[in-house]
Design a protein around this motif. Structure first.
Motif, short mmCIF file in Angstrom:
data_model
loop_
_atom_site.label_atom_id
_atom_site.label_comp_id
_atom_site.label_asym_id
_atom_site.label_seq_id
_atom_site.Cartn_x
_atom_site.Cartn_y
_atom_site.Cartn_z
N UNK A 46 19.53 3.21 0.70
CA UNK A 46 19.05 2.29 1.73
C UNK A 46 19.69 2.66 3.07
N UNK A 47 19.08 2.18 4.13
CA UNK A 47 19.67 2.40 5.46
C UNK A 47 20.80 1.40 5.67
N UNK A 48 21.74 1.73 6.54
CA UNK A 48 22.80 0.77 6.85
C UNK A 48 22.24 -0.57 7.33
N UNK A 49 21.17 -0.53 8.12
CA UNK A 49 20.56 -1.77 8.63
C UNK A 49 20.03 -2.62 7.48
N UNK A 50 19.40 -1.98 6.49
CA UNK A 50 18.87 -2.72 5.34
C UNK A 50 20.01 -3.39 4.56
N UNK A 51 21.10 -2.68 4.39
CA UNK A 51 22.24 -3.23 3.65
C UNK A 51 22.83 -4.41 4.40
N UNK A 74 30.73 -19.31 -12.53
CA UNK A 74 30.40 -19.16 -11.11
C UNK A 74 31.16 -18.00 -10.48
N UNK A 75 32.28 -17.62 -11.09
CA UNK A 75 33.03 -16.47 -10.58
C UNK A 75 32.22 -15.19 -10.61
N UNK A 76 31.28 -15.10 -11.55
CA UNK A 76 30.42 -13.90 -11.61
C UNK A 76 29.50 -13.83 -10.41
N UNK A 77 28.93 -14.97 -10.02
CA UNK A 77 28.08 -15.01 -8.83
C UNK A 77 28.89 -14.70 -7.59
N UNK A 78 30.10 -15.25 -7.51
CA UNK A 78 30.97 -14.96 -6.37
C UNK A 78 31.36 -13.49 -6.36
N UNK A 79 31.67 -12.95 -7.54
CA UNK A 79 32.04 -11.54 -7.63
C UNK A 79 30.90 -10.63 -7.19
N UNK A 80 29.67 -10.95 -7.62
CA UNK A 80 28.51 -10.16 -7.23
C UNK A 80 28.31 -10.23 -5.71
N UNK A 81 28.42 -11.42 -5.17
CA UNK A 81 28.27 -11.58 -3.71
C UNK A 81 29.35 -10.78 -2.97
N UNK A 82 30.56 -10.77 -3.50
CA UNK A 82 31.64 -10.02 -2.86
C UNK A 82 31.46 -8.51 -2.99
N UNK A 83 30.87 -8.06 -4.10
CA UNK A 83 30.59 -6.64 -4.26
C UNK A 83 29.60 -6.20 -3.19
N UNK A 84 28.56 -7.02 -2.98
CA UNK A 84 27.57 -6.70 -1.96
C UNK A 84 28.21 -6.78 -0.59
#
Length: 84
Positions: A46-51, A74-84
Motif C-alpha cells: 500500500x502507499x504511505x497515504x493509504x496506510x 478486548x486486549x486483542x482488539x487493542x493489540x490489533x489497533x496498536x499493530x496498525x
C-alpha cells in the motif's frame, strides 16, 4: 506494542521511490503472530497515504474479526489497533 502482553517486533520499509510500504513482523505468541501476519499481508504494497488513512480502531470490524476470539479479550482488539 502497547496493549499487548506478548512481545511483537515490526519492521516497516519504504520502497526506493517511497511509493509503497512493506511490513514484516513476528511475535512470541500465536494469536499476536497471526494478527501481525494479517496486518503485514493486508498493508504491504500500500502507499504511505493509504496506510495513514486507516482508522486503527475499526480494523477488527473491517476484517470481520469482531466476534469469537476477538470478543473474548478486548486486549486483542487493542493489540490489533496498536499493530496498525
Amino acid at each position: 506494542m502497547p496493549g499487548c502482553v506478548s512481545v511483537v517486533h515490526m519492521t516497516v520499509t519504504l520502497s526506493d521511490d517511497q511509493s509503497k510500504v512493506w511490513i514484516d513482523g513476528t511475535s512470541d505468541a500465536r494469536v499476536s503472530y497471526g494478527l501481525v501476519a494479517l496486518v503485514s499481508q493486508g498493508l504491504s504494497g500500500a502507499s504511505p497515504a493509504e496506510v495513514l488513512q486507516i482508522d486503527s480502531t475499526s480494523v477488527a470490524a473491517a476484517l470481520g474479526l469482531k466476534g469469537g476470539m476477538m470478543q473474548k479479550a478486548s486486549g486483542r482488539q487493542n493489540g490489533l489497533a496498536n499493530i496498525v
